[in-house]
Design an enzyme around this catalytic site. Structure first.
Site, mmCIF file in Angstrom:
data_model
loop_
_atom_site.group_PDB
_atom_site.id
_atom_site.type_symbol
_atom_site.label_atom_id
_atom_site.label_comp_id
_atom_site.label_asym_id
_atom_site.label_seq_id
_atom_site.Cartn_x
_atom_site.Cartn_y
_atom_site.Cartn_z
ATOM 1 N N VAL A 1 0.346 -6.138 -4.306
ATOM 2 C CA VAL A 1 -0.827 -5.322 -3.995
ATOM 3 C C VAL A 1 -0.742 -3.972 -4.691
ATOM 4 C CG1 VAL A 1 -1.156 -6.428 -1.743
ATOM 5 C CG2 VAL A 1 0.180 -4.327 -1.885
ATOM 6 N N CYS A 2 -1.917 -3.470 -5.103
ATOM 7 C CA CYS A 2 -2.054 -2.108 -5.604
ATOM 8 C C CYS A 2 -3.430 -1.616 -5.149
ATOM 9 C CB CYS A 2 -1.888 -2.039 -7.120
ATOM 10 S SG CYS A 2 -3.223 -2.811 -8.036
ATOM 11 N N GLN A 3 -3.896 -0.488 -5.661
ATOM 12 C CA GLN A 3 -5.137 0.073 -5.140
ATOM 13 C C GLN A 3 -6.378 -0.571 -5.739
ATOM 14 O OE1 GLN A 3 -4.573 2.155 -2.647
ATOM 15 N NE2 GLN A 3 -6.730 2.174 -2.104
#
Length: 227
Positions: free
Chosen positions: A135-137
């Site tokens: 996950v990232c933004q």
């Protein structure tokens, strides 16, 4: 005349296809191995939640430390794909100053560089057979991280399409002062919105003009009416 025969045993799994072929030409066997890589799964928020709850995927957050501390999924692991760049060579100092005067000031983004120990740090915590939800933004860094981990032998990888900014409150238990979807928002844009965005663009243009065209900037200042 000798004939040509081909033997192809095939080994199958749910994530990848691995096989080898044996080619015999004029009585000389030539073994050729081939590998079809598994593809990274891109899922939405609800599908991601099911991967964690039902299929045993571990959440690996690859954002920088700043965004991670603002908000992250509870009990996730953190290995940043980019780390703060504190190098002090002349080129880096100039780039950092320009960054801090725009992206850093108006959007709260840290000045970073690729993490040279990213893959090794993941390997120290997870085996190649591990199931990982990256996950990232915004979804870009997780896709880049997935590519690097694929090259290191990880086959069970999933990413959230468009990242945590698409997560609705309550989808995952989170830790931090902000909601997961807002962890990427910081700097003056969070205070003045679109006005700050426009103002920031104007100021950075002015800064670049003064930096790269000092003589012309000085002439313009001399032309300005004095009070």
């Amino acid at each position: 005349m000798a004939g040509i025969s081909c033997y192809s045993p095939l080994l199958l799994s749910s994530r990848s296809i691995l096989g080898s072929s044996l080619l015999v030409v004029k009585g000389k066997p030539l073994r050729r191995a081939f590998l079809i890589k598994a593809q990274v799964e891109f899922v939405n928020a609800e599908e991601a939640k099911k991967l964690v709850a039902l299929e045993g995927y571990a959440v690996l957050d690859v954002r920088d430390k700043t965004q991670f501390e603002r908000a992250h999924i509870k009990n996730c692991y953190h290995v940043p794909l980019f780390v703060e760049n504190t190098d002090n060579d002349l080129g880096t100092i100039v780039k950092r100053q320009l960054h801090n005067n725009f992206a850093g000031l108006f959007f709260g983004l840290p000045f970073t560089k690729p993490n040279p120990a990213f893959v090794q740090s993941v390997k120290s915590q997870f085996s190649p057979e591990s199931k990982l939800l990256l996950v990232c933004q915004e979804g870009l860094r997780s896709a880049a991280a997935a590519q690097r981990l694929e090259g290191a032998g990880y086959d069970n990888i999933a990413c959230i399409t468009s990242g945590l900014q698409t997560i609705k409150p309550g989808t995952f238990d989170s830790v931090g002062l902000k909601e997961l979807q807002d962890a990427g928002k910081a700097g003056l844009v969070t205070i003045q919105g679109k006005i700050s965005t426009v103002l920031g663009a104007v100021l950075i243009c002015a800064l670049l003009f003064v930096t790269f065209f000092p003589d012309q900037a000085e002439q313009l200042l001399q032309m300005a009416p004095s009070s």
